[in-house]
Design a protein around this motif. Sequence first.
Motif, PDB file in Angstrom:
ATOM      1  N   THR A   2       0.812  -1.201   0.000  1.00  0.00           N
ATOM      2  CA  THR A   2       0.000   0.000   0.000  1.00  0.00           C
ATOM      3  C   THR A   2       0.853   1.263   0.000  1.00  0.00           C
ATOM      4  OG1 THR A   2      -0.083  -0.283   2.382  1.00  0.00           O
ATOM      5  CG2 THR A   2      -2.026  -0.971   1.142  1.00  0.00           C
ATOM      6  N   HIS A   3       2.128   1.114   0.407  1.00  0.00           N
ATOM      7  CA  HIS A   3       2.966   2.308   0.470  1.00  0.00           C
ATOM      8  C   HIS A   3       3.550   2.679  -0.889  1.00  0.00           C
ATOM      9  CE1 HIS A   3       5.540  -1.186   0.893  1.00  0.00           C
ATOM     10  NE2 HIS A   3       6.511  -0.443   0.385  1.00  0.00           N
ATOM     11  N   ASP A   4       3.350   1.828  -1.904  1.00  0.00           N
ATOM     12  CA  ASP A   4       3.866   2.160  -3.238  1.00  0.00           C
ATOM     13  C   ASP A   4       3.360   3.509  -3.685  1.00  0.00           C
ATOM     14  OD1 ASP A   4       5.001  -0.237  -3.303  1.00  0.00           O
ATOM     15  OD2 ASP A   4       3.824  -1.032  -4.985  1.00  0.00           O
ATOM     16  N   ARG A   5       4.261   4.243  -4.324  1.00  0.00           N
ATOM     17  CA  ARG A   5       3.795   5.447  -5.015  1.00  0.00           C
ATOM     18  C   ARG A   5       3.587   5.092  -6.471  1.00  0.00           C
ATOM     19  NH1 ARG A   5       5.394   9.909  -1.713  1.00  0.00           N
ATOM     20  NH2 ARG A   5       6.955   9.185  -0.225  1.00  0.00           N
ATOM     21  N   ARG A   6       2.408   5.357  -6.965  1.00  0.00           N
ATOM     22  CA  ARG A   6       2.103   5.070  -8.369  1.00  0.00           C
ATOM     23  C   ARG A   6       1.903   6.381  -9.114  1.00  0.00           C
ATOM     24  NH1 ARG A   6       0.405  -0.240  -9.266  1.00  0.00           N
ATOM     25  NH2 ARG A   6       1.139  -1.510  -7.534  1.00  0.00           N
ATOM     26  N   ASP A   7       1.968   6.280 -10.458  1.00  0.00           N
ATOM     27  CA  ASP A   7       1.771   7.507 -11.239  1.00  0.00           C
ATOM     28  C   ASP A   7       0.302   7.807 -11.472  1.00  0.00           C
ATOM     29  OD1 ASP A   7       1.169   5.540 -13.010  1.00  0.00           O
ATOM     30  OD2 ASP A   7       2.715   6.054 -14.476  1.00  0.00           O
ATOM     31  N   THR A   8      -0.574   6.882 -11.083  1.00  0.00           N
ATOM     32  CA  THR A   8      -1.991   7.073 -11.341  1.00  0.00           C
ATOM     33  C   THR A   8      -2.484   8.369 -10.710  1.00  0.00           C
ATOM     34  OG1 THR A   8      -2.076   4.698 -11.065  1.00  0.00           O
ATOM     35  CG2 THR A   8      -4.175   5.833 -11.332  1.00  0.00           C
ATOM     36  N   GLY A   9      -3.072   9.191 -11.514  1.00  0.00           N
ATOM     37  CA  GLY A   9      -3.690  10.390 -10.986  1.00  0.00           C
ATOM     38  C   GLY A   9      -2.746  11.543 -10.743  1.00  0.00           C
ATOM     39  N   LEU A  13       3.454  17.582 -14.064  1.00  0.00           N
ATOM     40  CA  LEU A  13       4.633  18.191 -13.460  1.00  0.00           C
ATOM     41  C   LEU A  13       5.104  17.399 -12.257  1.00  0.00           C
ATOM     42  CD1 LEU A  13       3.972  22.008 -13.755  1.00  0.00           C
ATOM     43  CD2 LEU A  13       5.647  20.581 -14.956  1.00  0.00           C
ATOM     44  N   ALA A  14       4.153  17.001 -11.414  1.00  0.00           N
ATOM     45  CA  ALA A  14       4.508  16.213 -10.235  1.00  0.00           C
ATOM     46  C   ALA A  14       5.121  14.888 -10.655  1.00  0.00           C
ATOM     47  CB  ALA A  14       3.266  15.976  -9.387  1.00  0.00           C
ATOM     48  N   THR A 532       7.078   9.963 -20.072  1.00  0.00           N
ATOM     49  CA  THR A 532       6.500  10.270 -18.775  1.00  0.00           C
ATOM     50  C   THR A 532       5.384   9.278 -18.467  1.00  0.00           C
ATOM     51  OG1 THR A 532       7.073  12.556 -19.144  1.00  0.00           O
ATOM     52  CG2 THR A 532       5.476  12.101 -17.403  1.00  0.00           C
ATOM     53  N   ARG A 533       4.603   8.967 -19.457  1.00  0.00           N
ATOM     54  CA  ARG A 533       3.626   7.880 -19.310  1.00  0.00           C
ATOM     55  C   ARG A 533       3.819   6.909 -20.465  1.00  0.00           C
ATOM     56  NH1 ARG A 533       0.622  12.166 -17.055  1.00  0.00           N
ATOM     57  NH2 ARG A 533      -0.159  11.602 -14.982  1.00  0.00           N
ATOM     58  N   ALA A 553      -0.550   4.191 -20.564  1.00  0.00           N
ATOM     59  CA  ALA A 553      -0.782   3.249 -19.472  1.00  0.00           C
ATOM     60  C   ALA A 553      -0.447   3.929 -18.161  1.00  0.00           C
ATOM     61  CB  ALA A 553       0.070   2.010 -19.661  1.00  0.00           C
ATOM     62  N   GLU A 554      -1.129   3.546 -17.123  1.00  0.00           N
ATOM     63  CA  GLU A 554      -0.857   4.088 -15.801  1.00  0.00           C
ATOM     64  C   GLU A 554      -0.618   2.963 -14.829  1.00  0.00           C
ATOM     65  OE1 GLU A 554      -4.103   6.664 -14.783  1.00  0.00           O
ATOM     66  OE2 GLU A 554      -2.856   8.399 -15.272  1.00  0.00           O
ATOM     67  N   GLY A 555      -0.137   3.318 -13.658  1.00  0.00           N
ATOM     68  CA  GLY A 555       0.001   2.328 -12.601  1.00  0.00           C
ATOM     69  C   GLY A 555       1.434   1.966 -12.275  1.00  0.00           C
ATOM     70  N   LEU A 556       2.421   2.595 -12.972  1.00  0.00           N
ATOM     71  CA  LEU A 556       3.811   2.314 -12.652  1.00  0.00           C
ATOM     72  C   LEU A 556       4.216   3.074 -11.403  1.00  0.00           C
ATOM     73  CD1 LEU A 556       5.530   2.338 -16.144  1.00  0.00           C
ATOM     74  CD2 LEU A 556       5.086   0.393 -14.659  1.00  0.00           C
ATOM     75  N   ARG A 557       5.135   2.472 -10.651  1.00  0.00           N
ATOM     76  CA  ARG A 557       5.598   3.132  -9.443  1.00  0.00           C
ATOM     77  C   ARG A 557       6.489   4.316  -9.782  1.00  0.00           C
ATOM     78  NH1 ARG A 557       7.670  -1.382  -5.307  1.00  0.00           N
ATOM     79  NH2 ARG A 557       8.926   0.387  -4.612  1.00  0.00           N
ATOM     80  N   THR A 558       6.498   5.293  -8.926  1.00  0.00           N
ATOM     81  CA  THR A 558       7.320   6.476  -9.170  1.00  0.00           C
ATOM     82  C   THR A 558       8.456   6.586  -8.171  1.00  0.00           C
ATOM     83  OG1 THR A 558       5.886   7.785  -7.758  1.00  0.00           O
ATOM     84  CG2 THR A 558       5.400   7.787 -10.107  1.00  0.00           C
TER      85      THR A 558
END
Lengths: 632, 307
Positions: A2-9, A13-14, A532-533, A553-558
């Motif tokens: 749950t602590h993963d940071r994902r690119d979703t949303g 810039l962030a 970037t995506r 596609a989304e959902g990769l960790r950042t």
Amino acid sequence: MTHDRRDTGLGDLALEAALRRVWAAAHGLWGLLATVDHKAIGRRYIATAFGFLILGGLLALAMRWQLSHPEARLLDPDRYNQVFTMHGSNMMFLFAVPVMEAMGVYFVPLMVGTRNIAFPRLNAFSYWVYLAGGLLLWGAFLLEMGPDVGWFAYVPLSGPQYSAGKRADIWAQMITFTEISALAVAVGLVVTVFKQRAPGMTLDRMPLFVWAMLVTAFVVILAMPAVVTASTALILDRLVGTHFFNPAEGGDVLLWQHLFWFFGHPEVYIIFIPAVGMVSTIIATFCRRPVFGYLAMVLALVGIGLLAFGLWVHHMFTTGLPRLGESFFTASSMAIAVPSGLQIFCWLATLWGARPRLAVPMLYVLAFLFTFVLGGMTGVMVASVPLDTQLHDSYFVVAHFHYVLIGGAVFPLLGAIHYWFPKLTGRMMGARPGRWECLLVFAGFNLTFFPMHILGLWGMPRRVYTYQPELPWAGLNLFASLSAVLLAAGFLLFFWNAWRSARHGAPAGENPWGAPTLEWATASPPPPWNFTRIPVVGSASPLWDSMGELTVAEGLRTDRRELLVTSVMDATPEARESSPQDSIWPLLAAIATSVMLVWSIFTPWAVVWGSIPIAVTLIGWFWPRGTPEDES
Amino acid sequence: MTGGWQSALAPGGSSADAILRLFWPTVALLGLIWLAVLLVLAAALLRRARPEAPRRAGAVVGAATAGTVLVVIGLTLASYLVTRPISAAADAPLIVQLRGLQWWWQATYPEEGEASGFVTANELHLPLGRPVRLELSAEDVIHSFWVPNLAGKQDMIPGRDNALTFTPTVPGVYRAQCAEFCGLQHARMALLVVVEPPEEFARWRAVQAAPATAEALAAEGRQVFERQPCGACHTVRGTGAAGRTGPDLTHLASRGTLAAGLLPMTRGALAAWIADPQTLKPGNNMPLVPLSADELQALTAWLASLR
């Protein structure tokens, strides 16, 4: 997790800020030495290879000077033999193969829409090993220890009895360096193409350049072991007194030629097949339509890759092999004209229905068609046993293979540099000097090399440091030498144009040519994380068919380097995979490997003691650190 | 435009002739195909673009590919048909053993009927109209025998026996040159091939088989030759010199050239060669033997008399 940071949303810039934190190389020298970014390494590879092109070109000019008139004394025979050996070895092993692989290293990950090449540390290692091999060869040449046995190093001339000193060993060990690096790149390319394509990029949506690099990588993997075997056996003959190639002790002289050409002929296609990919890419973009007959083009590429292994004997038609067997190789050698012809017809069909824009890359493609088709025709001639007995080892062959290698591979490469220059540097390469440069290179090349066909028919053998005035060769040789100045001027203009454009060229933007493939769907030059995506692909020309907006596609960790692994056939997403961090270990491992290989020229014990530092660096390289890259 | 005495375009022998008869039609056919490709390319660039039916384009590409297949099959067959006669064995050929060495040629004419055998160097004589079988071998590294006016090349490979068979059809002097890179002086490894009427050939053969002439054997230069180490490498039949590593000099002055095609056979060239062989052909195996001016004079006079 749950602590993963994902690119979703995340906002753009962030997201970019997050990606920069995990993908950017460290600042300063450390960052340069430790980076595993395929673009940094690819750029480096390309620049180094072009550096070797300049050096090899200077050698060519020295040879043309020496041959411009009979009994010239610019180079003595010893120096001349080093020079032509260096020219051939340098151009084949340090320029042509590496530059083609380097174009793959830079562009394949971008074209398939991934963030880095597979096995990026191995890729970094391969560059350092390649650089060390090049330095070894040129260092030896500057120390008057340059190899003088030809780029083919036939035994017994290169064997212990007839090549005293270390010159032939340096040649053989340089082969080891470049083969290691070529194999390392090839493995990375195959895995990148098979497992890291953007979602939706099924095999039949892959750009032709990617197909070409895939076939090339397989040819590298299958061909290079033959020459490594041969050069290792040669070193053993020379260093520890084995008799692989010594007929007096039951060895065989022709074994060398079989092994060398089993590699050496595919080598030509290792250089040519990527050029086919470049030509297809350029034609499609400037005709604004996909290349006609995609399936036929792919099959032709694969066909050339397979046939490449069935025609090495045509380099040995005069060695006295049984004539019937030789006729088989006549057939197989000529057969390669069929897939090559098919590709030419497909390109012509593409041009026929379009209104091609004659930008500089396209001019190089036209120069390629003129020159390469002629070289293909003389290739059919040398495939014929009776004709080859006259043409073999004469200047006719020198003309032939420069037509296919320069016309067939270097012209497309120069076009590809013009084409991708904006992606590499963010700036356009000058078009007006580009047109002049193309004209000079094209005219200079043909005026230099066409007369050599005639010289060969008039009986001039290859690899002679001079000739006597009673032979009728002086006029054409002088003509070729003067024309070589024109050719050199063309290259000079090319380098000047690239140098100047990299600083002052017009800013390019993402997609200046309106091209269809994914490398144009990101900034120029691309950021360290490429995209970037991750794009999602629905056709073979995604940027033409998506009307400006690519699905992503989304959902990769950042919070770590991560890329998407997809299935081989359909490129459906299978997993998120970590991509390795920067590391200094590939450089250290390359240094240790180089020390061992160079040392082993002098004593076989180097293999024993020299492998200890290699083991240490490899342990360092693979030491489990519990960093995110090691999570599955 | 035929290139003279070392040219594949001016055949004087059966093989070179057969190959040239394959060469020109092949050039014509392939040249036409090349022109056709360029014409289509030019037309594609110049015509006004209009989208063509993909099926029609597919048919044209398919037909062109099929045409390529036919051309390839035709050329393969033509090539095979020419390969057969140029590699066929001949009836009762003249046999000559030719051995390549760094950087010269040793020719052995074996005994044949009445004619006794002998060894010579750097020059072949062949009778017009009679098939010759050259048995090719190499002493040290790979060389390749290529006399383009007469036949295609054939390698000379240590540990292997190769042969080349052809029939000289035009009298003349032809030049052959080593075609496989063989080290430092690869460029200086030529050989003259003299094709002459059978009776002249018989005369030449008789002279070559004989030892050096009596007058020659009486000359002063002979003593120089025998006193100095020349005989360690060279043979002059009739003297004590019987070295085998250098060329046989028994009839040196009968040859057209010196040092494997490097110099014309004159007294001046002989003197220059003996005085400083390493400047004229760096790296060759002939050492510099210091001689006084008188010795050199006598020696060259004697060598020039070895006809």
